[in-house]
Design an enzyme around this catalytic site. Structure first.
Site, PDB file in Angstrom:
ATOM      1  N   ASP A   1       8.032  -6.041   8.583  1.00  0.00           N
ATOM      2  CA  ASP A   1       7.078  -5.491   7.502  1.00  0.00           C
ATOM      3  C   ASP A   1       5.926  -6.131   7.619  1.00  0.00           C
ATOM      4  O   ASP A   1       5.927  -7.020   7.044  1.00  0.00           O
ATOM      5  CB  ASP A   1       7.886  -5.504   6.137  1.00  0.00           C
TER       6      ASP A   1
ATOM      7  N   GLU B   1       7.129  -1.375  10.099  1.00  0.00           N
ATOM      8  CA  GLU B   1       6.803  -0.417   9.416  1.00  0.00           C
ATOM      9  C   GLU B   1       5.573  -0.197   9.595  1.00  0.00           C
ATOM     10  O   GLU B   1       4.372  -1.273   9.502  1.00  0.00           O
ATOM     11  CB  GLU B   1       6.995  -1.025   7.809  1.00  0.00           C
TER      12      GLU B   1
ATOM     13  N   ASP C   1       9.682  -8.364   0.720  1.00  0.00           N
ATOM     14  CA  ASP C   1       9.004  -8.371   2.053  1.00  0.00           C
ATOM     15  C   ASP C   1      10.029  -8.389   3.199  1.00  0.00           C
ATOM     16  O   ASP C   1       9.822  -7.756   4.144  1.00  0.00           O
ATOM     17  CB  ASP C   1       7.745  -9.101   2.204  1.00  0.00           C
TER      18      ASP C   1
END
Length: 185
Positions: free
Chosen positions: A13, A73, A146
């Site tokens: 991420d 992502e 996260d």
């Protein structure tokens, strides 16, 4: 085409404040949790230093866990242009780290990741984290989510294996250049 019976997927991420990572091991059709972590970048003011640290940490994870694939992502549209640019750079640096080691990289939209994990593309970070905790039998969840977002990218990639259209996928620099002629000049 033979499928390896065991592989490791690194999920990322990307972020310039906190970058989340998650690793799963796939054995046959089963996945098991390996690692959850984050790189805290808040204390650095220089954006270029942050990018260097993202690259180095991604290489370190690759050299430690030897992932076979990376799921990342994709930045979502919405915030201001400067934020988008910084996020795109962070993502690009993480992708470059994987590609420099010839590891295939696949991008997933936040909505697609949420949908794969919870069944809803509008799920909250907390809902995604709780579903991962249940699915992977995690004892506890981290304070910052996260790292669970990074883990979610890896799990989304596992769920999407064998599907023809999974997102943008690059097997190396040459593939990236061929698929993005306008980006490379």
């Amino acid at each position: 085409m033979s499928l390896k019976t065991e592989k490791i997927i690194l999920g990322i991420d990307p972020g310039t404040t906190i970058m989340g990572f998650g690793l799963i091991k796939v054995v046959g059709k089963q996945m098991e949790f390996l690692q959850l972590n984050e790189l805290i970048l808040k204390k650095y003011d220089d954006h270029y230093v942050k990018l260097k640290l993202i690259f180095e940490r991604t290489i370190e994870l690759i050299d430690t866990y030897y992932p076979d694939e990376i799921a990342i992502e994709a930045p979502f549209f919405g915030k201001n242009v400067q934020s988008m640019l910084k996020l795109g750079r962070a993502q690009g640096v993480a992708m470059a780290a994987g590609l420099s080691r010839d590891i295939p990289v696949t991008e997933y939209s936040p909505k697609k990741i949420k949908m794969a994990i919870t069944g809803s593309g509008n799920a909250s970070k907390e809902q995604v984290a709780r579903m991962l905790q249940s699915t992977l039998k995690l004892k506890s969840l981290p304070k910052n989510l996260d790292s669970t977002d990074g883990l979610a990218a890896a799990v989304c990639h596992f769920y999407n294996q064998g599907r023809v259209e999974v997102g943008k996928s690059y097997t190396g620099w040459e593939a990236f250049v061929k698929q993005n002629p306008k980006k490379v000049k």
